[in-house]
Write a protein that holds these residues in place. Structure first.
Motif, PDB file in Angstrom:
ATOM      1  N   LYS A   2       0.850  -1.190   0.000  1.00 45.88           N
ATOM      2  CA  LYS A   2       0.000   0.000   0.000  1.00 45.88           C
ATOM      3  C   LYS A   2       0.890   1.245   0.000  1.00 45.88           C
ATOM      4  O   LYS A   2       1.815   1.371   0.797  1.00 45.88           O
ATOM      5  N   GLU A   4       0.770   5.535  -0.096  1.00 44.08           N
ATOM      6  CA  GLU A   4      -0.028   6.752   0.023  1.00 44.08           C
ATOM      7  C   GLU A   4       0.880   7.972  -0.091  1.00 44.08           C
ATOM      8  O   GLU A   4       1.968   8.010   0.475  1.00 44.08           O
ATOM      9  N   CYS A 130       4.913   3.878   2.333  1.00 41.00           N
ATOM     10  CA  CYS A 130       4.631   2.525   1.865  1.00 41.00           C
ATOM     11  C   CYS A 130       4.419   1.588   3.051  1.00 41.00           C
ATOM     12  O   CYS A 130       5.159   1.638   4.032  1.00 41.00           O
ATOM     13  N   SER A 131       3.420   0.723   2.938  1.00 37.75           N
ATOM     14  CA  SER A 131       3.161  -0.300   3.950  1.00 37.75           C
ATOM     15  C   SER A 131       3.187  -1.665   3.274  1.00 37.75           C
ATOM     16  O   SER A 131       2.671  -1.835   2.173  1.00 37.75           O
ATOM     17  N   GLY A 132       3.820  -2.634   3.921  1.00 39.10           N
ATOM     18  CA  GLY A 132       3.897  -3.973   3.345  1.00 39.10           C
ATOM     19  C   GLY A 132       4.866  -4.834   4.116  1.00 39.10           C
ATOM     20  O   GLY A 132       5.361  -4.448   5.183  1.00 39.10           O
TER      21      GLY A 132
END
Length: 367
Positions: A2, A4, A130-132
Motif C-alpha cells: 500500500k 499513500e 509505503c506499507s507492506g
C-alpha cells in the motif's frame, strides 16, 4: 504493498532532528518529531558531495520541486514508526542545513531573515509512505534506487540481509575512519562508506558466495568472526612482507592468506625476490608479483611479449623456416618464443627471439 502520498513540510521533517553519528556514536539519525528513522541499518553512509548538498538547498530556496521521497511504515515499532527507503541523502542535506551544519551562498540558516527561514521551513516535500512486508519494502528499495545515486552490490546485499549481523559488521567496516580503515587502508581498494571494505572481507572469508555467507550469518548477534579473521589476514601481511609498496593495494590477500598462512617463509628472501621482479622491465603486472612469489606461475606476471616489428625481423632472418621442425610457414602460422626462457634469465629482446610454428611452440611450452 500500500502506497499513500503525503505532503510534509521541512518544519515537520526537521522537528526533533538528532544525528547520533556525528559524535561517532551508534544512536542513528532521526527526525519528524523522532518518528522517522533517517538511516535504517541497510542504508548507506552520507555520501553527497558539497555540490550535491548545495543543489538540494538551492532547489528548496527557489521553490522548485524535489524528487519524490519514499518512507516505509513500520508495523513493529510504535516508537519510531517510519523509516526512509529512498531520499536519505536529500533528507540529511536539508536537516544539516536547518541545523546549521553548513552554509549556502555564504549564509547559514540562522543568518537568514525570519521570512527567508519560514519560506524554507514551510516548503512541502512529496513523500510516498509505503506499507507492506519486509521483502516487499526491500524489493521496492532496490527498484526505486536505480534512478538515484546508484547502489553498489554490497549496499543492496546489506538491504536484503539487514539484521544484527549487518549492523555490527558496518561498525567495523563501513564507517568513515572505521577499524578496518585504520589497519588496512593501504591494502584495500574502494571506500568504507560504499561498502567496498565489507565486500572484500566477506569475499576473503567465504568459500561460497557473499550472499550465502550473509544469509547464514544474518541473525548472528555480532560480526566478531569476520572481524577477527580480517585482522589475522592483515597481521599476516604485515609480518610476511618487510617493505610496503603501492602495488600491494588491491591484491587478493584473503586468497593468499587462506592458502599460505600456515607455511613458513624467509621474509628476507621474499623481499629480495620481490625487489628483483619489481626491477625487471619484462614483468608488466607488478601487482601479480605477490601471487607469483608463492605459486611461481608466470601468468601472474604478464611477461612482456615480442612486438610485431621484432617478430617480422626474426621471421625474415629465418626465411620463414621453423628452426625445430625445419618446415616453412607463413608468419601468421608462427609464434614468437624466448630462446632462453624468461624464468632462466632470458630477456624479451630480438637476439633472444625465435619464430616457431604453432605445433613446435606448443610442444616446447609443455616440456
Amino acid at each position: 504493498m500500500k502506497i499513500e502520498l503525503q505532503k510534509i513540510t521541512i518544519r515537520e521533517l526537521t522537528d526533533g532532528y538528532i544525528d547520533g553519528y556525528q559524535d561517532g556514536g551508534e544512536n542513528g539519525i532521526v527526525g519528524y518529531g523522532g518518528k522517522l528513522d533517517i538511516r535504517p541499518p541497510y542504508q548507506r553512509e552520507f555520501i553527497y558531495k558539497d555540490k550535491q548538498r548545495e543543489a538540494v538547498i538551492t532547489t528548496v530556496k527557489q521553490g522548485f520541486p524535489l524528487n519524490v521521497m519514499y518512507w516505509a511504515k513500520r508495523e513493529d515499532n510504535d516508537a519510531i514508526p517510519y523509516e526512509i527507503i529512498d531520499g536519505q541523502q536529500r533528507t540529511i542535506s536539508i536537516c544539516q542545513y536547518v541545523n546549521g551544519d553548513f552554509s549556502h551562498d555564504l549564509f547559514y540558516f540562522n543568518n537568514l531573515t525570519k521570512e527567508e527561514q519560514d519560506k524554507i521551513l514551510d516548503y512541502e516535500l512529496m513523500i510516498y509512505i509505503c506499507s507492506g512486508t519486509d521483502r516487499e519494502k526491500l524489493q521496492w528499495f532496490k527498484t526505486i534506487n536505480i534512478a538515484g545515486e546508484q547502489l553498489t552490490e554490497q549496499e543492496l546485499r546489506n538491504a536484503v540481509y539487514a539484521g544484527s549481523w549487518v549492523t555490527d559488521a558496518k561498525r567495523y567496516f563501513s564507517k568513515t575512519g572505521c577499524a578496518a580503515y585504520r589497519i588496512a587502508n593501504r591494502y584495500l581498494l574502494g571506500t568504507c562508506i560504499r561498502q567496498d571494505y565489507l565486500q572484500t572481507a566477506i569475499g576473503w572469508i567465504t568459500d561460497t558466495s557473499i550472499e550465502q555467507y550473509m544469509a547464514q550469518h544474518q541473525h548472528d548477534q555480532n560480526a566478531n568472526q569476520l572481524w577477527l579473521y580480517f585482522k589475522s589476514v592483515i597481521e599476516w601481511i604485515d609480518s610476511t612482507f618487510v617493505k610496503y609498496r603501492k602495488e600491494m593495494k588491491g591484491v587478493n590477500w584473503g586468497d593468499l592468506y587462506n592458502n599460505y598462512h600456515t607455511e613458513f617463509f624467509d621474509t628476507a628472501k621474499l623481499e629480495k625476490d620481490i625487489n628483483r621482479l619489481m626491477s625487471d622491465s619484462d614483468v608488466t603486472n607488478k601487482k601479480g608479483i605477490y601471487q607469483y612469489v608463492f605459486d611461481h606461475k608466470e601468468k601472474n606476471l604478464n611477461i612482456r611479449t615480442f612486438d610485431d616489428n621484432t617478430k617480422r625481423s626474426v621471421y625474415e632472418k629465418q626465411l620463414g623456416v621453423c628452426p625445430i621442425c625445419g618446415e616453412y610457414f607463413d608468419i601468421s602460422q608462427m609464434e614468437a618464443d624466448h630462446i632462453v626462457a624468461w624464468s632462466k634469465g632470458g630477456r624479451t629482446t630480438q637476439d633472444n627471439c625465435q619464430m616457431l610454428c604453432k605445433e613446435c611452440n606448443l610442444k616446447k611450452s609443455n616440456k
